[in-house]
Design a protein around this motif. Structure first.
Motif, PDB file in Angstrom:
ATOM      1  N   ASP A 161      18.659  42.036  74.641  1.00 12.46           N
ATOM      2  CA  ASP A 161      17.369  41.953  74.090  1.00 12.46           C
ATOM      3  C   ASP A 161      17.327  43.107  73.020  1.00 12.46           C
ATOM      4  O   ASP A 161      17.245  44.057  73.401  1.00 12.46           O
ATOM      5  CB  ASP A 161      16.331  42.299  75.237  1.00 12.46           C
ATOM      6  CG  ASP A 161      14.741  42.087  74.750  1.00 12.46           C
ATOM      7  OD1 ASP A 161      14.780  41.777  73.442  1.00 12.46           O
ATOM      8  OD2 ASP A 161      13.905  42.582  75.382  1.00 12.46           O
ATOM      9  N   GLU A 162      17.253  42.462  71.803  1.00  7.93           N
ATOM     10  CA  GLU A 162      17.440  43.335  70.691  1.00  7.93           C
ATOM     11  C   GLU A 162      18.248  44.618  70.628  1.00  7.93           C
ATOM     12  O   GLU A 162      17.672  45.919  70.592  1.00  7.93           O
ATOM     13  CB  GLU A 162      16.093  44.028  70.228  1.00  7.93           C
ATOM     14  CG  GLU A 162      14.798  43.209  70.539  1.00  7.93           C
ATOM     15  CD  GLU A 162      14.803  42.246  69.142  1.00  7.93           C
ATOM     16  OE1 GLU A 162      15.559  42.295  68.269  1.00  7.93           O
ATOM     17  OE2 GLU A 162      13.693  41.610  69.040  1.00  7.93           O
ATOM     18  N   THR A 202      18.373  47.503  67.734  1.00  6.87           N
ATOM     19  CA  THR A 202      17.490  48.152  67.731  1.00  6.87           C
ATOM     20  C   THR A 202      17.847  49.814  67.799  1.00  6.87           C
ATOM     21  O   THR A 202      18.365  50.184  68.567  1.00  6.87           O
ATOM     22  CB  THR A 202      16.115  48.027  68.555  1.00  6.87           C
ATOM     23  OG1 THR A 202      15.823  46.638  68.412  1.00  6.87           O
ATOM     24  CG2 THR A 202      15.046  48.926  68.219  1.00  6.87           C
ATOM     25  N   THR A 218      17.358  38.696  68.903  1.00  9.73           N
ATOM     26  CA  THR A 218      17.636  39.628  67.783  1.00  9.73           C
ATOM     27  C   THR A 218      16.854  39.511  66.178  1.00  9.73           C
ATOM     28  O   THR A 218      16.515  38.304  66.445  1.00  9.73           O
ATOM     29  CB  THR A 218      19.070  39.938  67.439  1.00  9.73           C
ATOM     30  OG1 THR A 218      19.221  41.045  66.467  1.00  9.73           O
ATOM     31  CG2 THR A 218      19.665  38.889  66.796  1.00  9.73           C
ATOM     32  N   HIS A 219      16.491  40.443  65.793  1.00  9.08           N
ATOM     33  CA  HIS A 219      16.014  40.251  64.194  1.00  9.08           C
ATOM     34  C   HIS A 219      17.109  40.400  63.291  1.00  9.08           C
ATOM     35  O   HIS A 219      16.786  40.065  62.299  1.00  9.08           O
ATOM     36  CB  HIS A 219      14.932  41.387  64.217  1.00  9.08           C
ATOM     37  CG  HIS A 219      13.570  41.419  64.854  1.00  9.08           C
ATOM     38  ND1 HIS A 219      12.699  40.355  64.697  1.00  9.08           N
ATOM     39  CD2 HIS A 219      13.028  42.018  65.944  1.00  9.08           C
ATOM     40  CE1 HIS A 219      11.714  40.351  65.612  1.00  9.08           C
ATOM     41  NE2 HIS A 219      11.871  41.389  66.390  1.00  9.08           N
ATOM     42  N   LYS A 225      10.347  36.018  72.700  1.00  9.81           N
ATOM     43  CA  LYS A 225      11.764  36.245  73.152  1.00  9.81           C
ATOM     44  C   LYS A 225      12.097  37.006  74.272  1.00  9.81           C
ATOM     45  O   LYS A 225      12.901  36.673  74.987  1.00  9.81           O
ATOM     46  CB  LYS A 225      12.543  36.973  71.775  1.00  9.81           C
ATOM     47  CG  LYS A 225      12.185  36.184  70.431  1.00  9.81           C
ATOM     48  CD  LYS A 225      13.329  36.731  69.425  1.00  9.81           C
ATOM     49  CE  LYS A 225      12.677  38.200  68.837  1.00  9.81           C
ATOM     50  NZ  LYS A 225      11.217  38.153  68.521  1.00  9.81           N
ATOM     51  N   THR A 226      11.338  38.273  74.357  1.00 10.04           N
ATOM     52  CA  THR A 226      11.599  39.169  75.223  1.00 10.04           C
ATOM     53  C   THR A 226      11.119  38.522  76.552  1.00 10.04           C
ATOM     54  O   THR A 226      11.647  38.598  77.669  1.00 10.04           O
ATOM     55  CB  THR A 226      10.785  40.303  75.051  1.00 10.04           C
ATOM     56  OG1 THR A 226      11.428  40.885  73.829  1.00 10.04           O
ATOM     57  CG2 THR A 226      11.116  41.477  76.459  1.00 10.04           C
ATOM     58  N   PRO A 236       9.869  35.755  65.190  1.00  9.66           N
ATOM     59  CA  PRO A 236       9.273  36.825  64.961  1.00  9.66           C
ATOM     60  C   PRO A 236       8.626  37.714  65.898  1.00  9.66           C
ATOM     61  O   PRO A 236       8.795  37.113  67.016  1.00  9.66           O
ATOM     62  CB  PRO A 236       8.135  36.022  64.150  1.00  9.66           C
ATOM     63  CG  PRO A 236       7.812  34.738  64.558  1.00  9.66           C
ATOM     64  CD  PRO A 236       9.212  34.406  64.955  1.00  9.66           C
ATOM     65  N   ASN A 237       8.081  38.828  65.871  1.00 12.52           N
ATOM     66  CA  ASN A 237       7.528  39.366  66.743  1.00 12.52           C
ATOM     67  C   ASN A 237       6.354  38.614  67.674  1.00 12.52           C
ATOM     68  O   ASN A 237       5.749  37.988  66.806  1.00 12.52           O
ATOM     69  CB  ASN A 237       6.592  40.616  66.408  1.00 12.52           C
ATOM     70  CG  ASN A 237       7.849  41.790  65.761  1.00 12.52           C
ATOM     71  OD1 ASN A 237       8.925  41.906  66.259  1.00 12.52           O
ATOM     72  ND2 ASN A 237       7.260  42.671  64.849  1.00 12.52           N
ATOM     73  N   GLY A 238       6.398  38.892  68.991  1.00 13.10           N
ATOM     74  CA  GLY A 238       5.303  37.814  69.599  1.00 13.10           C
ATOM     75  C   GLY A 238       5.709  36.489  69.799  1.00 13.10           C
ATOM     76  O   GLY A 238       4.698  35.801  70.169  1.00 13.10           O
ATOM     77  N   HIS A 285      17.192  47.159  74.070  1.00 13.77           N
ATOM     78  CA  HIS A 285      16.998  48.445  73.271  1.00 13.77           C
ATOM     79  C   HIS A 285      16.930  49.845  74.065  1.00 13.77           C
ATOM     80  O   HIS A 285      17.094  50.950  73.933  1.00 13.77           O
ATOM     81  CB  HIS A 285      16.119  48.305  72.305  1.00 13.77           C
ATOM     82  CG  HIS A 285      14.839  47.723  72.826  1.00 13.77           C
ATOM     83  ND1 HIS A 285      14.580  46.481  73.037  1.00 13.77           N
ATOM     84  CD2 HIS A 285      13.691  48.422  72.998  1.00 13.77           C
ATOM     85  CE1 HIS A 285      13.391  46.349  73.556  1.00 13.77           C
ATOM     86  NE2 HIS A 285      12.678  47.500  73.307  1.00 13.77           N
TER      87      HIS A 285
END
Lengths: 223, 241
Positions: free
Chosen positions: B160-161, B164, B192-193, B45-46, B40-42, B86
């Motif tokens: 990284d994503e 997006t 990724t999501h 991952k990044t 999830p966000n936060g 992204h």
């Protein structure tokens, strides 16, 4: 140095296409010269030190305008990450950005200094070679400090506001010395009487070159 | 060729102003692995990607890639690293060719012009090589970004994503590029999501939640439906590992 020159070449090519920084620097500096000329009284003969103050206000304020852009342009598309992810050492990026700021200042001055002579009298052009030396030394000091501070503020949301607030207290001694030495030049004061100030200006540039070179890595990267 | 321990992360922690972004990550990848990391966000991952890429320093723990000395000579590691995000890292006022030539020269490629030409052909942008990047669609920028990340022939790719903002066709194209890169035996870590595309591409799958790697399995043994269920549970924060 090869890596730094690659970045300089890229930045100059980008500026050549956009003509964003230099045009706004020259325009703003020129406008200051015109406004101050009207304020002082058109055609009025000025003291050397007052004339020097006007010249440096025009140069420094226009240079601040270009300063923020040299690093903030790397924020677009996070290009700064592209540079930091390459094998290029951060110190090379600092050297490159300092050179670009220096070059932008020189290009703006090539227009602003002759314009200054036109507005305020060509008698101030008598010591042109020494004036060029002073200007180049001040450019060195300004671009080394300015590049470091623009790296500090580039990551903030209020870059344009924060940069002058942080920068001016540090460069005030440099500007004061520049006015003093240039004023002496304009007043035909013998070299030996202001040479020590000239050495301080040179020392300022060389010391901050070292400081910027050492600190840039810590400043440009996140914690 | 030694495949073991290509990427080794031990006890990795990162805090920002007292807030823990990573709370002790342990991970080992072999050469040629493709790890898709969801979260999830936060989840951190990044942050993890940026630490591996040497853009961030960890608060504690270590990252080791092959035999590179990431502390003393990170530039030697970065010379063999590719990152696709992204964000494109591309200069809008330069052409596609100029961007690639610039990056190739930074990486010390002997003939940047030839490399740029080769990579433009690879990502199908030869016909737009001399157009400014500012005129490119998001999908074209991402293709050029792939080319940019390959100028140094990287052994490790961090993504990284990357999906997006891409439309369906651009996403399919990106997936096919990633399959090809994986086929060339490059080690890839992607956060990724996008569950579907992440699962498709990966040889290993992980879930990062609240700064911890709470799930890590070989892709082969995973049922996509079950994985989605497990992922959603972590997304809601049900399991606290």
């Amino acid at each position: 140095m090869r890596d730094a020159l690659l970045i300089v070449k890229k930045d100059l090519l980008t500026e050549f296409r956009k003509k964003e920084s230099i045009v706004s620097m020259v325009f703003f500096g020129f406008l200051l010269l015109v406004i101050l000329n009207i304020a002082m009284g058109i055609g009025r003969e000025l003291d050397g030190e007052i004339a020097a103050g006007i010249l440096w206000v025009s140069i420094i304020f226009s240079a601040v305008l270009g300063l923020g852009r040299v690093l903030s342009q790397e924020k677009e598309n996070r290009c700064i990450d592209g540079l930091l992810l390459s094998p290029v050492e951060p110190e090379q990026i600092y050297a490159a950005k300092t050179m670009v700021n220096f070059i932008f200042m020189v290009v703006a001055e090539v227009v602003l200094i002759p314009a200054f002579f036109v507005f305020y009298g060509d008698r101030f052009a008598r010591h042109l070679p020494m004036l060029v030396v002073v200007v180049l030394l001040v450019n060195l000091g300004f671009s080394t400090v300015g590049t470091l501070f623009s790296a500090i503020t580039a990551g903030t949301r209020r870059n344009e506001v924060l940069l002058p607030l942080l920068l001016f207290p540090v460069i005030t001694p440099l500007i004061a010395l520049a006015v003093k030495v240039t004023g002496s030049l304009f007043e035909d004061v013998p070299y030996r009487e202001y040479s020590s100030w000239l050495y301080v200006i040179a020392a300022f540039g060389f010391i901050f070159s070292g400081v910027g070179y050492l600190l840039f890595d810590y400043v440009i990267k996140e914690g | 060729m030694d495949r073991s321990g290509f990427l080794r992360i031990e006890g990795l922690r990162k805090s920002y102003d007292g807030v823990d972004a990573l709370r002790g990550i342990d991970l080992e990848l072999e050469r040629g692995d493709f790890l898709s990391l969801f979260g999830p966000n936060g989840a951190g991952k990044t942050t993890l990607i940026r630490i591996i890429a040497t853009l961030l320093k960890p608060s504690s723990g270590s990252v080791r890639v092959m035999d590179f000395d990431m502390e003393e000579h990170p530039e030697e590691f970065r010379a063999r690293l590719g990152v696709i995000s992204h964000q494109s890292f591309l200069y809008s006022d330069l052409s596609a060719r100029e961007n690639l030539e610039f990056y190739a020269a930074l990486y010390g490629v002997s003939d940047p012009a030839a490399k740029a030409e080769e990579l433009l052909g690879l990502v199908g942008l030869l016909d737009r090589a001399d157009s400014k990047v500012s005129g490119f669609s998001r999908g074209m920028q991402q293709r050029l970004s792939i080319a940019r990340a390959l100028v140094n022939d990287p052994v490790l790719l961090l993504l990284d994503e990357p999906y997006t903002g891409l439309d369906q066709s651009a996403s399919i194209l990106l997936s096919s590029h990633l399959r090809r890169l994986h086929g060339q035996h490059r080690t890839i870590v992607m956060v990724t999501h996008d569950l579907k595309r992440g699962l498709e591409a990966a040889s290993k799958v992980g879930i990062l939640a609240r700064g911890k790697l709470v799930y890590l399995k070989e892709r082969g043994g995973i049922d996509p439906g079950e994985f989605e269920h497990a992922y959603l549970r972590y997304l809601k924060g049900v399991p606290d590992v």
